[in-house]
Write an enzyme that holds these catalytic residues in place. Sequence first.
Site: not given
Length: 162
Positions: A79, A81, A117, A120
């Site tokens: 991801h 992040e 999410c 994350c």
Amino acid sequence: MKRIDKNNYYLDMAEAACERSTCLRRKWGAVIVKDDEIVSTGYNGAPRGRANCTDLKKCIREELNVPRGERYELCRSVHAEQNAIISASRRDMIGSTLYIVGIDPKTNGYVENSMSCSMCKRFIINSGIAKVVFRDTKTKYREVPVSDWIENDESVNGTKGY
């Protein structure tokens, strides 16, 4: 001439990072900023050396109709992040702000009600980042103190998705 505010300035940079995304389902860009200096950037895509979803021309989560915010173990991507966090030193992230933009490739519009999410969120909490700013429209955004995620731990009550 009117200048844009700093949050939208950094969100524009996160949006530019979306252009590097190799995800077919959602394009995400992230920028970590501390003391008005960029610490790192990230976008979502397969780990270095692995085939990207754009190259494979398929998304397993899309094929299985997995709801957003769920079953990330099936996803090939790291991801945005996470990529921004692993590219920065922790001391540079303590007290920083993370700017995040999500684009839906099907509509080219912003991802509605975007949120990190649960995986994350754990990365962000441990990194020392203090605040996350999510873009909702070209000029509107939401600021979320990371302390909210610590105090309201969705993993305790079993909340899925976002």
